[in-house]
Motif scaffolding. Sequence first.
Motif, PDB file in Angstrom:
ATOM      1  N   ARG A  24      -4.147   1.634  24.581  1.00 26.52           N
ATOM      2  CA  ARG A  24      -3.950   0.223  24.270  1.00 26.52           C
ATOM      3  C   ARG A  24      -4.067   0.038  22.771  1.00 26.52           C
ATOM      4  N   PRO A  25      -3.423  -0.993  22.232  1.00 29.07           N
ATOM      5  CA  PRO A  25      -3.628  -1.280  20.807  1.00 29.07           C
ATOM      6  C   PRO A  25      -5.081  -1.683  20.561  1.00 29.07           C
ATOM      7  N   ILE A  26      -5.629  -1.265  19.447  1.00 35.83           N
ATOM      8  CA  ILE A  26      -7.000  -1.610  19.117  1.00 35.83           C
ATOM      9  C   ILE A  26      -7.084  -2.130  17.697  1.00 35.83           C
ATOM     10  N   THR A  50      -4.685  -4.030  12.303  1.00 33.17           N
ATOM     11  CA  THR A  50      -4.531  -2.602  12.556  1.00 33.17           C
ATOM     12  C   THR A  50      -3.163  -2.353  13.179  1.00 33.17           C
ATOM     13  N   ILE A  51      -2.478  -1.335  12.686  1.00 34.53           N
ATOM     14  CA  ILE A  51      -1.212  -0.895  13.266  1.00 34.53           C
ATOM     15  C   ILE A  51      -1.357   0.567  13.643  1.00 34.53           C
ATOM     16  N   ASP A  52      -0.855   0.924  14.827  1.00 35.43           N
ATOM     17  CA  ASP A  52      -0.997   2.317  15.247  1.00 35.43           C
ATOM     18  C   ASP A  52       0.318   3.088  15.075  1.00 35.43           C
ATOM     19  N   ARG A  53       0.270   4.332  15.387  1.00 34.68           N
ATOM     20  CA  ARG A  53       1.392   5.230  15.140  1.00 34.68           C
ATOM     21  C   ARG A  53       2.657   4.802  15.872  1.00 34.68           C
ATOM     22  N   VAL A  54       2.506   4.151  17.011  1.00 27.39           N
ATOM     23  CA  VAL A  54       3.686   3.742  17.791  1.00 27.39           C
ATOM     24  C   VAL A  54       4.075   2.287  17.506  1.00 27.39           C
ATOM     25  N   GLY A  55       3.473   1.715  16.489  1.00 30.45           N
ATOM     26  CA  GLY A  55       3.903   0.401  16.020  1.00 30.45           C
ATOM     27  C   GLY A  55       3.228  -0.798  16.644  1.00 30.45           C
ATOM     28  N   ARG A  56       2.210  -0.573  17.421  1.00 26.83           N
ATOM     29  CA  ARG A  56       1.495  -1.707  18.010  1.00 26.83           C
ATOM     30  C   ARG A  56       0.551  -2.297  16.967  1.00 26.83           C
ATOM     31  N   ILE A  57       0.509  -3.614  16.923  1.00 23.79           N
ATOM     32  CA  ILE A  57      -0.244  -4.305  15.876  1.00 23.79           C
ATOM     33  C   ILE A  57      -1.207  -5.307  16.512  1.00 23.79           C
ATOM     34  N   LEU A  58      -2.417  -5.320  15.988  1.00 25.01           N
ATOM     35  CA  LEU A  58      -3.386  -6.341  16.375  1.00 25.01           C
ATOM     36  C   LEU A  58      -3.923  -7.019  15.115  1.00 25.01           C
ATOM     37  N   TYR A  59      -4.028  -8.347  15.157  1.00 30.43           N
ATOM     38  CA  TYR A  59      -4.529  -9.123  14.036  1.00 30.43           C
ATOM     39  C   TYR A  59      -5.876  -9.739  14.375  1.00 30.43           C
ATOM     40  N   ALA A  60      -6.712  -9.872  13.367  1.00 28.83           N
ATOM     41  CA  ALA A  60      -7.950 -10.605  13.548  1.00 28.83           C
ATOM     42  C   ALA A  60      -7.620 -12.067  13.811  1.00 28.83           C
ATOM     43  N   CYS A 107       0.853  -1.177   0.000  1.00 31.00           N
ATOM     44  CA  CYS A 107       0.000   0.000   0.000  1.00 31.00           C
ATOM     45  C   CYS A 107       0.890   1.229   0.000  1.00 31.00           C
ATOM     46  N   ALA A 108       0.835   1.988  -1.073  1.00 33.49           N
ATOM     47  CA  ALA A 108       1.588   3.236  -1.157  1.00 33.49           C
ATOM     48  C   ALA A 108       0.760   4.336  -0.516  1.00 33.49           C
ATOM     49  N   VAL A 109       1.355   5.020   0.446  1.00 37.84           N
ATOM     50  CA  VAL A 109       0.668   6.067   1.199  1.00 37.84           C
ATOM     51  C   VAL A 109       1.187   7.414   0.749  1.00 37.84           C
ATOM     52  N   SER A 110       0.297   8.289   0.308  1.00 36.80           N
ATOM     53  CA  SER A 110       0.735   9.581  -0.239  1.00 36.80           C
ATOM     54  C   SER A 110       1.378  10.447   0.828  1.00 36.80           C
ATOM     55  N   GLU A 111       0.854  10.390   2.038  1.00 39.25           N
ATOM     56  CA  GLU A 111       1.441  11.159   3.126  1.00 39.25           C
ATOM     57  C   GLU A 111       0.842  10.697   4.449  1.00 39.25           C
ATOM     58  N   TYR A 112       1.627  10.827   5.493  1.00 39.32           N
ATOM     59  CA  TYR A 112       1.132  10.581   6.836  1.00 39.32           C
ATOM     60  C   TYR A 112       0.879  11.944   7.477  1.00 39.32           C
ATOM     61  N   THR A 113      -0.358  12.226   7.802  1.00 43.59           N
ATOM     62  CA  THR A 113      -0.655  13.486   8.460  1.00 43.59           C
ATOM     63  C   THR A 113      -0.365  13.346   9.952  1.00 43.59           C
ATOM     64  N   SER A 114      -0.360  14.467  10.632  1.00 37.35           N
ATOM     65  CA  SER A 114      -0.069  14.456  12.066  1.00 37.35           C
ATOM     66  C   SER A 114      -1.151  13.729  12.858  1.00 37.35           C
ATOM     67  N   THR A 115      -2.309  13.521  12.230  1.00 41.01           N
ATOM     68  CA  THR A 115      -3.399  12.858  12.935  1.00 41.01           C
ATOM     69  C   THR A 115      -3.646  11.433  12.421  1.00 41.01           C
ATOM     70  N   THR A 116      -2.753  10.920  11.586  1.00 39.04           N
ATOM     71  CA  THR A 116      -2.903   9.535  11.111  1.00 39.04           C
ATOM     72  C   THR A 116      -2.370   8.613  12.189  1.00 39.04           C
ATOM     73  N   ASN A 117      -3.219   8.231  13.102  1.00 40.53           N
ATOM     74  CA  ASN A 117      -2.787   7.397  14.208  1.00 40.53           C
ATOM     75  C   ASN A 117      -2.973   5.907  13.968  1.00 40.53           C
ATOM     76  N   TYR A 118      -3.781   5.563  12.973  1.00 39.91           N
ATOM     77  CA  TYR A 118      -4.049   4.154  12.703  1.00 39.91           C
ATOM     78  C   TYR A 118      -4.038   3.884  11.212  1.00 39.91           C
ATOM     79  N   MET A 119      -3.479   2.727  10.876  1.00 41.33           N
ATOM     80  CA  MET A 119      -3.570   2.209   9.521  1.00 41.33           C
ATOM     81  C   MET A 119      -3.854   0.709   9.620  1.00 41.33           C
ATOM     82  N   GLY A 120      -4.287   0.151   8.506  1.00 44.01           N
ATOM     83  CA  GLY A 120      -4.579  -1.280   8.567  1.00 44.01           C
ATOM     84  C   GLY A 120      -5.040  -1.822   7.244  1.00 44.01           C
ATOM     85  N   TRP A 121      -5.471  -3.049   7.312  1.00 50.52           N
ATOM     86  CA  TRP A 121      -6.010  -3.741   6.152  1.00 50.52           C
ATOM     87  C   TRP A 121      -7.351  -4.363   6.528  1.00 50.52           C
TER      88      TRP A 121
END
Length: 128
Positions: A106-108, A50-60, A22-36
């Motif tokens: 907490r990671p979500i 889901t992965i958060d800004r500090v690198g915590r990852i949760l999988y289904a 996934c190519a991301v055009s930019e990370y804004t200051s409020t992009t705290n979560y990304m995922g698939w």
Amino acid sequence: QVQLVESGGGSVQAGGSLRISCAVSEYTSTTNYMGWFRQAPGKEREVVVTIDRVGRILYADTVKGRFTIPQDSAKNTLYLQMNSLKTEDTAVYYCAADVRRRLNDRPILLRPYEYTHWGQGTQVTVSS
């Protein structure tokens, strides 16, 4: 404006592996979560990871132990490494970002409708 473009989908036999990007055009200051998330024909969208800004990852639970977000993810690129693929993993996979939610203590695991941006999707087909 965050823009997301997925690539790398394709066809693979059950038990095989595939890495989508996934190519991301930019990370804004409020992009705290990304995922698939993914959507199979005739089914509702389903959370994957889901992965958060500090690198915590949760999988289904459906992909835990088989799918990972590689640590070698390049800047502005989010990968999903899929191993031990099953026929039930067949779906269109969407990369997503949430620029609205504050970082939780907490990671979500975000549900598909909780993301604010997503790409056009990439098809993954797993055959038996």
